[in-house]
Motif scaffolding. Sequence first.
Motif, PDB file in Angstrom:
ATOM      1  N   GLU A   3       0.838  -1.206   0.000  1.00  0.00           N
ATOM      2  CA  GLU A   3       0.000   0.000   0.000  1.00  0.00           C
ATOM      3  C   GLU A   3       0.871   1.253   0.000  1.00  0.00           C
ATOM      4  O   GLU A   3       0.572   2.225  -0.710  1.00  0.00           O
ATOM      5  CB  GLU A   3      -0.908   0.017   1.215  1.00  0.00           C
ATOM      6  N   ASP A  24      -8.921   4.187   7.418  1.00  0.00           N
ATOM      7  CA  ASP A  24      -7.879   3.306   6.879  1.00  0.00           C
ATOM      8  C   ASP A  24      -7.946   3.109   5.366  1.00  0.00           C
ATOM      9  O   ASP A  24      -7.235   2.276   4.819  1.00  0.00           O
ATOM     10  CB  ASP A  24      -7.875   1.937   7.564  1.00  0.00           C
ATOM     11  N   ASN A  25      -8.799   3.836   4.671  1.00  0.00           N
ATOM     12  CA  ASN A  25      -8.865   3.798   3.209  1.00  0.00           C
ATOM     13  C   ASN A  25      -8.258   5.096   2.680  1.00  0.00           C
ATOM     14  O   ASN A  25      -8.350   6.136   3.332  1.00  0.00           O
ATOM     15  CB  ASN A  25     -10.313   3.666   2.737  1.00  0.00           C
ATOM     16  N   THR A  26      -7.646   5.031   1.503  1.00  0.00           N
ATOM     17  CA  THR A  26      -6.976   6.185   0.928  1.00  0.00           C
ATOM     18  C   THR A  26      -7.677   6.594  -0.351  1.00  0.00           C
ATOM     19  O   THR A  26      -7.944   5.749  -1.209  1.00  0.00           O
ATOM     20  CB  THR A  26      -5.491   5.869   0.644  1.00  0.00           C
ATOM     21  N   THR A  40      -8.715   4.814  -5.459  1.00  0.00           N
ATOM     22  CA  THR A  40      -8.776   4.588  -4.013  1.00  0.00           C
ATOM     23  C   THR A  40      -8.011   3.319  -3.658  1.00  0.00           C
ATOM     24  O   THR A  40      -7.860   2.419  -4.481  1.00  0.00           O
ATOM     25  CB  THR A  40     -10.233   4.442  -3.511  1.00  0.00           C
ATOM     26  N   VAL A  42      -8.597   0.560  -0.736  1.00  0.00           N
ATOM     27  CA  VAL A  42      -9.561   0.156   0.278  1.00  0.00           C
ATOM     28  C   VAL A  42      -9.005  -1.047   1.028  1.00  0.00           C
ATOM     29  O   VAL A  42      -8.491  -1.993   0.422  1.00  0.00           O
ATOM     30  CB  VAL A  42     -10.919  -0.172  -0.381  1.00  0.00           C
ATOM     31  N   THR A  43      -9.139  -1.003   2.350  1.00  0.00           N
ATOM     32  CA  THR A  43      -8.491  -2.019   3.174  1.00  0.00           C
ATOM     33  C   THR A  43      -9.434  -2.928   3.936  1.00  0.00           C
ATOM     34  O   THR A  43      -8.978  -3.849   4.607  1.00  0.00           O
ATOM     35  CB  THR A  43      -7.564  -1.337   4.198  1.00  0.00           C
ATOM     36  N   LYS A  44     -10.743  -2.643   3.842  1.00  0.00           N
ATOM     37  CA  LYS A  44     -11.663  -3.503   4.579  1.00  0.00           C
ATOM     38  C   LYS A  44     -13.046  -3.469   3.943  1.00  0.00           C
ATOM     39  O   LYS A  44     -13.391  -2.563   3.195  1.00  0.00           O
ATOM     40  CB  LYS A  44     -11.739  -3.093   6.036  1.00  0.00           C
ATOM     41  N   PHE A  60      -5.758  -5.740   0.458  1.00  0.00           N
ATOM     42  CA  PHE A  60      -6.270  -4.419   0.108  1.00  0.00           C
ATOM     43  C   PHE A  60      -6.623  -4.427  -1.370  1.00  0.00           C
ATOM     44  O   PHE A  60      -6.174  -5.288  -2.130  1.00  0.00           O
ATOM     45  CB  PHE A  60      -5.250  -3.319   0.421  1.00  0.00           C
TER      46      PHE A  60
END
Length: 134
Positions: A3, A24-26, A40, A42-44, A60
């Motif tokens: 990431e 926790d998402n960018t 984006t 996304v981690t979850k 991710f």
Amino acid sequence: MTEDAITDHFIDLLPGGHFEVADDNTFFFHNADNKFPFATLVTKDSEFDSASKLDRPGVFRLNIGVGKETFHALFGEQEQTDIDFTALDRLMPHPVYGKMYWVCVINPSDKTFETIKPLIAQARSLAVARDRNK
């Protein structure tokens, strides 16, 4: 690819743009208005998007808004119903936003990331053009 390494690539690509981290998402924006990201990380899972099973350890998903022509060139014009949205290191339509011409890849390898760099550049260009046309 990590990431952090992906974020570093975006930072190099974003003169005049920026990213925001939320939950926790960018989210990557081409300018400072924060209206609509062009990509984006996304981690979850969320209540509306759990098809990729992002709650697995270390997983991710990179999401990129590529536009209609590119999306159809990659995946055709027919909706695909047999996609394994949990597959790692495979470019595929986004499980929720594919209808809006977004693509995704879960845990891209270095090789896969190299092949999608043009898609990232295109997504940023589309976001810039969309703002110019307003």
